[in-house]
Design a protein around this motif. Structure first.
Motif: not given
Length: 958
Positions: A1-23
């Motif tokens: 569950m935590e891994d899924l939520l973490g992955q989704l948060k990283h997807s939002l960070q990279k897709g909608f906030i910072d394209k250089k987000h490295s995760e």
């Protein structure tokens, strides 16, 4: 569950906030477009989601038969797994044809409803997975053009199941669904009645026969793009004062029209067009008359009772024209232009008699399959002048052929030990006939009524199946080589005009029969030859106004030759098992709106056949060698195999230690090499030919050209070519070319002497190698390996040590990770050295493997591998800590996986991984004696998710 939520948060960070987000996150938002040059299309994303979803919901205004066909095999696999879905569509603008609604009714696991709202024009695909949803929304309807070819914009988003966005989409879908009309046979009947009476334009179903043209009308008929290029190629050959040329062109691409256009340009006084079957003659004559124009008496047939020897344009069967008494009616110089259709047959005595007799100013040959298995050198006959060549893939790309949807379906299992009588009874049993009818009905056809060809394994089977099908209400007949020309013409005419549903045959329809309205090809025999496979597939590829595409249903039993199916479909002649597997894993090589689909069991049978196949048998390699030699008119070198898309040179290197040894094995006349020459040639072949790292071969090439090269200039050269030039890599290259990298046994096998010398920052070839290069034959072979390796290196990323999804051995890994020595023999499952740790996993282990090493390594999803260390290890063990604390210690972990040992020594490189610290734990594994041995397990997280196709392939058991 935590891994899924973490992955989704990283997807939002990279897709909608910072394209250089490295995760990395596999859930990152994506723009889905169809890009042919990158082999990307919307369809792949759609089918990837279908493979893993728990349920799905489509809301699409428009659906076509071809669009639905792209998903049918996937939906059938989901039905077998108990996965259901919903499709909401419409009658908006009456785009959806009545027949597509009947096709939708065939989907047993899909409920379909018709939106009850004006202007329904949505295009959205929702997939429910465990705890999350995937959503594809944009401009693509469920049509093959929208999913594979058209310029479309679609956004793919992923949401947790509690997300508000997905809740809105689901709510909208539910609202529409609850007010929609259930699709039923009665609803389709009413829609079809309205459609036919009120909407359908009054158009004739069948085109009329060609009419003869006036000359001025004929001159308005222009060649297509392929024909223009081929005409230019023919003219170029004539400009070189050559009198013979060969055109290689896929079935259905207009070879006859091409010939007519060239005749129109050449303006011969008298022309002879030769075919091998009488059925072709009349159509060929009509095509020529349409292009050339002129009086009827200018065009005559020489076959059977017709003896139009005085016509300007004579169309003859080889059986008639080659008779001595017929030839005597003509002067040897009677024809200044001679055309031979299906010229791959020209090795027969009848053709040889014809060619030896006439002396035309120009001889043109046309064929779709120039490769021969009888040893005849077709290319020599045409003086190695290939004017133009277009194969199936290119023809599809140029939209010259009808698109096709190929379905590899599961046939009844055939016991290889059965006697012929038992096998025949099985092939014609009620069970198999029922299966055939179920499959051809499910996968369907384009057009109002089926016009099909069924290819059977024997005449007896063709006749028996025809009887069985007729008893079940179908209109079929069996046609074989035993039937007269009149009988064949009659039945073909009945098929064309709707009086027959199917013609069942063995091989008389492989070539030369032109029935453009064929909309379904059914293969009920094992694939014995890739050439015959393409010939039979080609029967349905001619375009016709009555069809949008052709359906190909191939019944795949447990035959040894199933590996020929991907070979034929892709045109792959490499004899490389890995390359053929890739054609099964990823079918993006197919062009246009065509698709290739396999049912799950059928796919497993093909993989099993690839694994068991003996592609590198010397006989197969020799046949390919002879074919290439015939094609180019001289003894080929390794680079010729690469340039002509023939055997992968690396396959030759795996069969024999070097090319000189291969030439000896195929009995080629050549100079003799001394043993020391052979040893060095073996070294560069075995270690460098693959091109996995281009540095060594590039350095050797530079030294062959310039004699000496400074280390600094060498680094500059690498920088210019965008190749890595760090000190560790440079030293690794030097160790390999001085043989310091190898074990003593390998050094002795490779001649024991270095190939290069380095002193005071200057490189040069060693005096040892310079002396060897004085032998012209060795020098030619040595430089051939260098040139071929550089060409082959283009498939690898030379800026990185390893290229994702390419395959490597343990020995390759030692070299490419810049280890000092070859340590493959002590690497086992993993080993840490020089700041790197390659991890090797065999996903499906052999049944007799020891229990203590039968690790249950399992992908939990495309970016997480649940992995086990070696036995007798604990979390406190030194080698385990080097992995669990790899990031802190500056150690790069590289994951290599192969499906099973049938794949050989090489592993797919899946990229770098990091251990999930929360997943590391001690556990136990029993050995064969029942003793519990300590072992450590953990989750390895890939930095970049593997493709769904590779993921599926590794999971599938063969």
């Amino acid at each position: 569950m935590e891994d899924l939520l973490g992955q989704l948060k990283h997807s939002l960070q990279k897709g909608f906030i910072d394209k250089k987000h490295s995760e990395f996150s596999r859930f990152k938002p994506e723009l889905l477009v169809n890009q042919k040059d990158k082999r990307q299309d919307v369809l792949t994303s759609l089918t990837d989601e279908l493979k893993t979803c728990r349920t799905f919901m489509f809301s699409v205004a428009f659906v076509t038969e071809s669009g639905l066909a792209t998903l049918k095999s996937h939906l059938l696999d989901l039905y077998e797994k108990g996965v259901e879905g919903k499709i909401l569509t419409s009658t908006y603008q009456y785009f959806n044809q009545p027949k597509i609604f009947r096709e939708l009714l065939k989907l047993k696991n899909v409920e379909v409803r018709i939106a009850n709202i004006d202007g329904f024009h949505s295009k959205g695909y929702i997939f429910q997975h465990d705890q999350y949803y995937s959503l594809i929304v944009g401009s693509s309807n469920l049509t093959s053009s929208a999913l594979k070819v058209n310029y479309e914009w679609n956004v793919k988003l992923n949401s947790h199941e509690n997300g508000e966005l997905i809740d809105h989409f689901e709510e909208q879908f539910r609202d529409m669904w609850n007010t929609a009309v259930l699709l039923t046979p009665r609803w389709v009947d009413e829609y079809e009645r309205f459609f036919e009476e009120e909407l359908r334009p009054n158009v004739a179903e069948f085109p009329g026969h060609y009419v003869t043209n006036r000359l001025e009308t004929a001159l308005t008929i222009d060649p297509n793009k392929m024909q223009q290029a081929a005409l230019a190629g023919i003219e170029s050959i004539r400009e070189q004062e050559e009198h013979r040329a060969l055109v290689v062109s896929a079935t259905g691409t207009g070879k006859t029209y091409l010939a007519a256009f060239d005749v129109r340009k050449y303006r011969p006084k008298k022309m002879l067009f030769v075919v091998h079957r009488e059925q072709i003659l009349q159509k060929a004559k009509e095509d020529f008359q349409r292009v050339l124009g002129g009086n009827d008496e200018d065009f005559g047939i020489l076959s059977g009772p017709s003896r139009a020897v005085d016509a300007k344009y004579v169309f003859a069967t080889i059986q008639t024209i080659s008779k001595p008494e017929t030839l005597q009616n003509f002067d040897r110089n009677a024809f200044d232009y001679l055309l031979i259709d299906e010229s791959h047959r020209a090795g027969a005595s009848t053709y040889q008699r014809l060619i030896d007799y006439f002396t035309p100013d120009f001889l043109l040959g046309m064929t779709a399959t120039p490769e021969r298995t009888d040893g005849y050198d077709l290319f020599q006959l045409f003086h190695y002048n290939i004017a133009y060549e277009i194969r199936l893939q290119e023809a599809l790309e140029e939209n010259m052929l009808s698109p096709f949807h190929y379905f590899g379906v599961t046939d009844v299992e055939i016991d290889g030990q059965k006697r012929d009588a038992e096998a025949f009874a099985y092939l014609t049993s009620e069970e198999r006939v029922t299966r055939i009818l179920e499959k051809v009905d499910y996968y369907g056809f384009s057009g109002k009524s089926v016009r099909g060809l069924m290819f059977c394994s024997s005449k007896k089977e063709a006749h028996a199946l025809s009887v069985e099908l007729n008893e079940r209400g179908f209109r079929t007949c069996a046609l074989t080589g035993d039937d007269s020309q009149e009988k064949r013409k009659l039945e073909v005419n009945r098929l064309e005009h709707g009086s027959l549903d199917y013609i069942l045959t063995v091989d008389i329809f492989n070539e030369g029969i032109d029935i453009p309205s064929i909309n379904q090809v059914v293969m009920l025999r094992q694939t014995e030859s890739s050439i015959i496979f393409i010939q039979q597939l080609g029967r349905g590829l001619r375009k016709h106004e009555s069809k949008e595409f052709v359906t190909v249903v191939d019944f795949i039993a447990n035959y040894q030759n199933n590996y020929l199916i991907p070979v034929a479909l892709s045109g792959d002649r490499s004899q490389n098992k890995d390359e053929i597997r890739r054609k099964m894993i990823d079918q993006s090589y197919i062009q246009g709106t065509s698709t290739i689909n396999f049912e799950a069991v059928a796919k497993e049978r093909v993989y099993a056949s690839i694994n068991a196949s003996r592609l590198t048998d010397l006989k197969k390699l020799k046949d390919a060698y002879i074919d290439l030699k015939n094609r180019i008119g001289r003894m080929p070198l390794l680079q010729d195999f690469y340039d002509h898309y023939s055997i992968d040179p690396i396959v030759i290197g795996s069969k024999k230690e070097n090319y000189d040894a291969f030439l000896s094995a195929v009995k080629e006349e050549k100079p003799v090499l001394r043993p020391v020459h052979s040893q060095v040639l073996t070294m560069v072949t075995q270690e460098l030919l693959s091109g996995k790292r281009a540095h060594e071969v590039l350095l050797l090439q530079k030294l062959l050209e310039e004699k000496t090269l400074s280390r600094q200039r060498w680094k500059e050269t690498l920088t210019e070519k965008e190749m890595r030039e760090d000190e560790s890599t440079l030293q690794s290259v030097e160790r390999l070319l001085t043989l310091d990298f190898f074990k003593q046994a390998d050094r002795e096998k490779y001649g024991s002497e270095p190939l290069i010398h380095e002193e005071q920052g200057m490189y040069s070839l060693s005096s040892f190698l310079q002396e060897l290069l004085e032998d012209d034959w060795f020098s030619e072979l040595f430089q051939d390996v260098i040139a071929t390796a550089l060409l082959r290196s283009s498939r690898y990323d030379q800026q990185k040590p390893l290229t994702r999804l390419q395959k490597y051995s343990r020995k390759d890994t030692c070299r490419l990770l810049n280890w000092d020595k070859d340590e493959q023999s002590t690497m086992y499952g993993y080993k840490t050295k020089h700041g790197t740790c390659p991890i090797f996993v065999t996903y499906h282990k052999e049944g007799d493997v020891e229990a203590s090493v039968d690790y249950e390594d399992t992908f939990l999803n495309p970016e997480v591998l649940h992995w086990y260390t070696r036995s007798r290890r604990r979390t406190s063990s030194k080698e385990v800590l080097e992995i669990t604390e790899a990031e802190q210690r500056g150690i790069d972990l590289h994951l290599f996986v192969k499906k099973d040992d049938d794949e050989g020594r090489d592993f797919y490189y899946l990229g770098e991984v990091t251990p999930d610290p929360d997943s590391v734990e001690d556990t136990f594994m029993p050995n064969d004696q029942g003793e519990k041995l300590p072992v450590v397990t953990m989750n390895l997280i890939l930095k970049e998710s593997i493709d769904q196709q590779i993921y599926d392939y590794l999971h599938e058991k063969t």
